[in-house]
Enzyme design. Structure first.
Site, PDB file in Angstrom:
ATOM      1  CB  ALA A  66      -0.877  -0.021   1.242  1.00  0.00           C
ATOM      2  N   GLY A 112       0.508  -4.999   1.100  1.00  0.00           N
ATOM      3  CA  GLY A 112      -0.727  -5.042   0.304  1.00  0.00           C
ATOM      4  C   GLY A 112      -0.543  -5.735  -1.040  1.00  0.00           C
ATOM      5  CD  GLU A 115      -2.415  -7.456   3.366  1.00  0.00           C
ATOM      6  OE1 GLU A 115      -2.072  -6.295   3.045  1.00  0.00           O
ATOM      7  OE2 GLU A 115      -3.041  -7.696   4.405  1.00  0.00           O
ATOM      8  CD  GLU A 135       1.751  -5.473   5.806  1.00  0.00           C
ATOM      9  OE1 GLU A 135       2.581  -6.393   6.027  1.00  0.00           O
ATOM     10  OE2 GLU A 135       0.988  -5.482   4.830  1.00  0.00           O
TER      11      GLU A 135
HETATM   12  N1  COA Z   1       4.576   3.062  -0.685  1.00  0.00           N
HETATM   13  C1  COA Z   1       4.980   4.212  -1.236  1.00  0.00           C
HETATM   14  N2  COA Z   1       6.051   4.326  -2.022  1.00  0.00           N
HETATM   15  C2  COA Z   1       6.761   3.216  -2.241  1.00  0.00           C
HETATM   16  C3  COA Z   1       6.423   1.960  -1.689  1.00  0.00           C
HETATM   17  C4  COA Z   1       5.269   1.918  -0.865  1.00  0.00           C
HETATM   18  N3  COA Z   1       4.844   0.790  -0.326  1.00  0.00           N
HETATM   19  N4  COA Z   1       7.333   1.048  -2.077  1.00  0.00           N
HETATM   20  C5  COA Z   1       8.217   1.693  -2.863  1.00  0.00           C
HETATM   21  N5  COA Z   1       7.869   2.999  -2.951  1.00  0.00           N
HETATM   22  C6  COA Z   1       8.543   4.048  -3.715  1.00  0.00           C
HETATM   23  C7  COA Z   1       9.806   4.530  -3.017  1.00  0.00           C
HETATM   24  O1  COA Z   1       9.474   5.508  -2.019  1.00  0.00           O
HETATM   25  C8  COA Z   1      10.566   5.122  -4.183  1.00  0.00           C
HETATM   26  O2  COA Z   1       9.989   6.367  -4.530  1.00  0.00           O
HETATM   27  P1  COA Z   1      10.979   7.647  -4.858  1.00  0.00           P
HETATM   28  O3  COA Z   1      11.828   7.151  -6.024  1.00  0.00           O
HETATM   29  O4  COA Z   1      10.017   8.717  -5.230  1.00  0.00           O
HETATM   30  O5  COA Z   1      11.782   7.887  -3.638  1.00  0.00           O
HETATM   31  C9  COA Z   1      10.219   4.159  -5.332  1.00  0.00           C
HETATM   32  O6  COA Z   1       9.012   3.517  -4.962  1.00  0.00           O
HETATM   33  C10 COA Z   1      11.287   3.120  -5.585  1.00  0.00           C
HETATM   34  O7  COA Z   1      11.516   2.423  -4.362  1.00  0.00           O
HETATM   35  P2  COA Z   1      12.954   2.292  -3.663  1.00  0.00           P
HETATM   36  O8  COA Z   1      12.726   2.092  -2.199  1.00  0.00           O
HETATM   37  O9  COA Z   1      13.836   3.407  -4.104  1.00  0.00           O
HETATM   38  O10 COA Z   1      13.445   0.926  -4.341  1.00  0.00           O
HETATM   39  P3  COA Z   1      14.514  -0.119  -3.743  1.00  0.00           P
HETATM   40  O11 COA Z   1      14.858  -1.040  -4.853  1.00  0.00           O
HETATM   41  O12 COA Z   1      15.629   0.602  -3.052  1.00  0.00           O
HETATM   42  O13 COA Z   1      13.721  -0.922  -2.608  1.00  0.00           O
HETATM   43  C11 COA Z   1      11.813  -2.077  -1.703  1.00  0.00           C
HETATM   44  C12 COA Z   1      12.632  -1.723  -2.958  1.00  0.00           C
HETATM   45  C13 COA Z   1      10.565  -2.831  -2.169  1.00  0.00           C
HETATM   46  C14 COA Z   1      12.650  -2.973  -0.771  1.00  0.00           C
HETATM   47  C15 COA Z   1      11.447  -0.782  -0.953  1.00  0.00           C
HETATM   48  O14 COA Z   1      10.844   0.110  -1.875  1.00  0.00           O
HETATM   49  C16 COA Z   1      10.468  -0.969   0.195  1.00  0.00           C
HETATM   50  O15 COA Z   1      10.850  -1.426   1.264  1.00  0.00           O
HETATM   51  N6  COA Z   1       9.200  -0.582  -0.020  1.00  0.00           N
HETATM   52  C17 COA Z   1       8.169  -0.621   1.006  1.00  0.00           C
HETATM   53  C18 COA Z   1       7.701  -2.027   1.221  1.00  0.00           C
HETATM   54  C19 COA Z   1       6.674  -2.041   2.318  1.00  0.00           C
HETATM   55  O16 COA Z   1       6.958  -1.791   3.476  1.00  0.00           O
HETATM   56  N7  COA Z   1       5.435  -2.356   1.948  1.00  0.00           N
HETATM   57  C20 COA Z   1       4.357  -2.525   2.867  1.00  0.00           C
HETATM   58  C21 COA Z   1       3.559  -1.291   2.957  1.00  0.00           C
HETATM   59  S1  COA Z   1       2.226  -1.512   4.088  1.00  0.00           S
END
Ligand code: COA
Length: 260
Positions: A66, A112, A115, A135
């Protein structure tokens, strides 16, 4: 109809639904969730469509969760509403769709995103996919059915470990857990889904719709679990840990949870 964040491609009797926010790793914001609801409603009514593939655009992600930036300032009431509305209008709706829905997990499926894949009838993954429910690292719990569907699919112990550690598992591990049915190369992911669908569409679509209903009925005694999840998810939004967890993510730093 055309959509801002979703692409729909129809190939014979199959619809390929692609979540298209690659710059945000296809994170589910309000607009995407609303559009997915409209797309699945539209496809449910389309009698020519006999199967649906759900996937993410780009090579990196199915859906990375999400959109954290949208809910980091929510209070308890808003958090509860977020989970209740999402579950009812999208996740439960997909699970109970009479048309078969396969998740083609083409990269990160987190929070999400996992999910959403679990709400689909079954899952096929590319070998670069990574799955998890992170989460609790944000001070919240899964709110779109994750605490219910993950134990159903992988067993309680594995689900507890995945949820508590907030870690990611590889496609191969997910296969060994039964979370995904098949693992293949990224190039072969959609062709494999089409191959499976060609077997499905040889059969009676009416009988399949009854089979979906019957299989799902076996899990309906968990309905209180979903309600419990909504309550607990909402409660997280009143904690300092949630504020710290989401703020730390958006500020790109490690969370330092106060523990309240
Ligand atoms: N919500 C909002 N933005 C998100 C996102 C999320 N769940 N997951 C990734 N993004 C965004 C990042 O903020 C980034 O945006 P920006 O370029 O404007 O800063 C972009 O997507 C690319 O992600 P980034 O984190 O730079 O990629 P990465 O390869 O370094 O890492 C992940 C990939 C998936 C490990 C990392 O993005 C992450 O941990 N995301 C969140 C996962 C999460 O906690 N999801 C559960 C949410 S309830």
């Amino acid at each position: 109809m055309s959509y801002e964040t979703i692409l729909i491609d129809k190939v014979a009797s199959t619809a390929i639904v692609t979540i298209n926010r690659p710059n945000k790793l296809n994170a589910l914001n309000k607009e995407t969730i609303g559009e997915l609801q409209d797309v699945f409603n539209e496809l449910q009514k389309d009698k020519k469509i006999k199967a649906i593939i759900l996937t993410g655009s780009g090579e990196k992600a199915f859906v990375a969760g999400a959109d954290i930036s949208e809910f980091s300032d929510f209070n308890v009431k808003e958090g509860k509403k977020l989970a209740a509305k999402g579950q009812k209008k999208l996740f439960d709706f997909i699970e109970n769709l009479s048309t078969p829905v396969i998740a083609a997990v083409n990269g990160f499926a987190l929070g999400g995103g996992l999910e959403l894949a679990m709400a689909c009838h079954f899952r096929v993954a590319s070998d670069n996919a990574k799955m998890g429910l992170p989460e609790v690292s944000l001070g919240v719990i899964p709110g779109y059915g994750g605490t219910q569907r993950l134990p159903q699919l992988v067993g309680k112990g594995r689900a507890m470990e995945m949820i508590m550690t907030a870690g990611m598992i590889t496609a191969e591990q997910a296969h060994s857990y039964g979370l995904v049915n098949h693992v293949t190369s990224p190039e072969e992911l959609l062709p494999l889904c089409h191959k499976i669908i060609s077997k499905i569409t040889n059969n009676s679509s009416v009988a399949i719709s009854y089979a979906i209903k019957a299989v799902n009925a076996g899990f309906k005694n968990t309905v209180n679990g979903y309600e419990q999840e909504i309550e607990a998810f909402g409660a997280c939004f009143g904690t300092d840990d949630f504020t710290e967890g989401t703020t730390a993510f958006l500020e790109k730093r490690k969370a330092d949870f106060p523990g309240s």
